[in-house]
Design an enzyme around this catalytic site. Structure first.
Site, PDB file in Angstrom:
ATOM      1  N   SER A 139      69.368  73.279  48.258  1.00  0.00           N
ATOM      2  CA  SER A 139      69.874  74.629  48.487  1.00  0.00           C
ATOM      3  C   SER A 139      71.362  74.719  48.122  1.00  0.00           C
ATOM      4  O   SER A 139      71.726  74.439  46.984  1.00  0.00           O
ATOM      5  CB  SER A 139      69.617  75.026  49.932  1.00  0.00           C
ATOM      6  OG  SER A 139      69.767  76.407  50.083  1.00  0.00           O
ATOM      7  N   ASP A 188      65.588  73.079  44.905  1.00  0.00           N
ATOM      8  CA  ASP A 188      65.653  74.536  45.045  1.00  0.00           C
ATOM      9  C   ASP A 188      67.084  75.022  45.297  1.00  0.00           C
ATOM     10  O   ASP A 188      67.396  75.567  46.374  1.00  0.00           O
ATOM     11  CB  ASP A 188      64.712  75.034  46.151  1.00  0.00           C
ATOM     12  CG  ASP A 188      64.198  76.441  45.856  1.00  0.00           C
ATOM     13  OD1 ASP A 188      64.180  76.832  44.670  1.00  0.00           O
ATOM     14  OD2 ASP A 188      63.814  77.161  46.797  1.00  0.00           O
ATOM     15  N   HIS A 206      61.002  77.071  50.343  1.00  0.00           N
ATOM     16  CA  HIS A 206      62.319  76.550  49.948  1.00  0.00           C
ATOM     17  C   HIS A 206      62.339  75.029  50.128  1.00  0.00           C
ATOM     18  O   HIS A 206      62.702  74.274  49.235  1.00  0.00           O
ATOM     19  CB  HIS A 206      63.357  77.220  50.854  1.00  0.00           C
ATOM     20  CG  HIS A 206      64.773  77.097  50.393  1.00  0.00           C
ATOM     21  ND1 HIS A 206      65.155  77.056  49.074  1.00  0.00           N
ATOM     22  CD2 HIS A 206      65.938  77.025  51.112  1.00  0.00           C
ATOM     23  CE1 HIS A 206      66.486  76.972  49.007  1.00  0.00           C
ATOM     24  NE2 HIS A 206      66.985  76.936  50.222  1.00  0.00           N
TER      25      HIS A 206
END
Ligand SMILES: *[C@@H]1O[C@H](CO)[C@@H](O)[C@H](O)[C@H]1NC(C)=O
Ligand SMILES: *[C@@H]1O[C@H](CO)[C@@H](O)[C@H](O)[C@H]1NC(C)=O
Length: 478
Positions: A162, A186, A271
């Site tokens: 992230s 991601d 995610h």
């Protein structure tokens, strides 16, 4: 160990105050470099195979002894794990899982967890801005390891999730020599989708950059995961928008089983899947999932992209081949909803023929595949249109390895509603041959109907196809 580390931190702060009062000129005599690192807020915990959960020993930039104290192995590779934004201010449960998987795969390696929790628990845009500082901290730590110990930077693999993926990218752009690899799990979308390459993860940040995109649903800039490719190889499992097993129905089932405590987990399900796919690749090393380069998700769904020629396919995760294309391209694959995630991809091509023109919209079919090892029955698929003398290509996948293909059954399902015209006379097509290409083995099989012409009739028994005889055989006999 902990108290020792604290003592060293205290020592560092004390030295810093000392040098500050001296004007910082003669400062470097005792502990070289320490003066330069006092403002590094990120912490570098070297975890161990025995304790993957707690940060028991910290490598402190500028403090030479800290590296020996933590038993850093100078001849092994190093993984640097960088977490993302956090609501709770605590590590998420994936951290020890990833650390354990890395040690399982590379027992002699050094797995370092970067702790930037304080900066990561601010409002999202604030934390997003902090990725610059975190990246800077990580780069200075790596540069110091190289200068102080001559530790080879091409032994370093950064893994960022992230916001952590962008911090890793910034770190990679600031190291004196390029790190070996950055894996972006991601990478965050908001504030980064339209950012210039220097302030986000990009292919220039390491010798090789690979990226998994797992939650890119929504309009660009609003999706949780970044949508555009930002590495040398960008893989979009299940199209990248959303992952199987992360739907609302599944959420309700999990809440019923485990209670509301896991709601947070469900929000991040797609995610975080990027991390679990990578963990899977570390643990199931002999069976990596394959991803296939494709111009679009739609073309992939038609089965048109299962080629492995000229690096068009690659392994997903740890065992990826370091292919650096001139233009970054997207790669796709399907996965299961849980570990092991690997599936087996097939392109199926069917020619529908007949003497009379016939056209139907949204037709449901079922295919059963029989192989040397196992079978996969009643795989449902829908064709948006079928009409006479046209060929259709589509993608199918099986969750088990069925081995070499031997036989195939095709069924045309009747509509769920009753139709007088079809009751009176069911539509049919003649299907002589079906072509199947297996992505994982790259083998092509041509199936022939057992009879000379085979009628596939809507709502009736499936038609059986077997491997056609070899061309040479047909020639001899014909
Ligand atoms: C350090 O790693 C190397 C392999 O890279 C291994 O052979 C050696 O045993 C390790 N040393 C220690 C002290 O664990
Ligand atoms: C489909 O093609 C076959 C062979 O070329 C031909 O005999 C048949 O009339 C065609 N059907 C239609 C509906 O055009």
């Amino acid at each position: 160990m902990k108290s020792q580390a604290l003592l060293l931190v205290a020592l560092g702060v004390w030295l810093q105050s000392l040098t500050a009062s001296r004007g910082g000129v003669a400062a470097t005599a005792e502990i070289p470099g320490q003066r330069d690192f006092g403002d590094i807020e990120s912490k570098f915990a070297l975890r161990t195979p025995e304790n993957t959960v707690d940060d028991t020993c910290h490598l402190i930039p500028g403090v030479t002894e800290s590296v020996a104290n933590c038993h850093f192995n100078h001849s092994s590779k190093t993984f640097v794990v960088i977490h993302g934004w956090t609501v709770t201010g605590m590590y998420e449960s994936w951290v020890p899982k990833l650390v354990a998987a890395l040690y399982k795969r590379e027992p002699d390696s050094n797995v370092i967890v970067v702790d930037w929790l304080m900066r990561a628990q601010q409002h999202y845009p604030v934390s997003a801005g902090y990725t610059k500082l975190v990246g800077n901290d990580v780069a200075r730590f790596i540069n110091w390891m190289e200068e102080e110990f001559n530790y080879a930077v091409d032994n370093v693999h950064l893994l960022g999730y992230s916001l952590g993926a962008h911090a890793a990218g910034i770190a990679g752009s600031l190291t004196k020599n390029k790190v070996n690899r950055i894996t972006g799990l991601d990478p965050a979308g908001p504030n980064f989708e339209y950012a210039e390459a220097p302030s986000r993860l990009s292919p220039d940040d390491a010798d090789f950059v690979d990226v998994l995109h797992t939650f890119t649903r929504g309009s660009p800039g609003r999706s949780i995961g970044i949508q555009k490719p930002v590495g040398h190889v960008d893989i979009y499992p299940n199209g990248g928008t959303f992952q199987p097993g992360c739907n609302v129905g599944e959420a309700i089932r999990v809440i019923a089983e485990k209670g509301l405590g896991d709601v947070d987990q469900l929000v991040k399900c797609s995610h975080e899947r990027s991390i679990h796919l990578f963990i899977d690749s570390l643990l199931n090393e002999e069976n990596p999932s394959k991803a296939y380069r494709c111009n679009s998700k739609e073309a992939f769904e038609k089965g048109l992209c299962l080629s492995c020629r000229k690096n068009r396919c690659n392994n997903m995760g740890y065992e990826i081949n370091k292919v650096r294309a001139k233009r970054n391209s997207k790669m796709y694959l399907k996965t299961r909803s849980q570990m092991p995630y690997k599936v087996f991809h097939y392109q199926v091509k069917i020619h529908f023929s007949g003497t009379e023109m016939s056209e139907h919209k949204n037709q449901a079919f079922e295919i059963s595949l029989y192989g040397t090892v196992a079978e996969s029955e009643n795989i449902a698929f829908t064709l948006p249109e079928v009409s006479t003398n046209k060929t259709y290509s589509f993608l199918l996948y099986t969750e088990v390895d069925i081995g070499e293909l031997l036989m195939l059954k095709l069924k045309w399902n009747s509509d769920s509603y009753f139709s007088w015209s079809e009751w009176w006379s069911s539509p049919d097509f003649v299907i002589q041959k079906i072509r199947v290409k297996a992505g994982e083995t790259q083998k092509k099989v041509l199936f022939c109907s057992r009879n000379k012409a085979s009628y596939l009739t809507k709502g009736k028994e499936p038609v059986v196809f077997v491997k056609c005889h070899d061309k040479s055989v047909t020639k001899k006999s014909g």
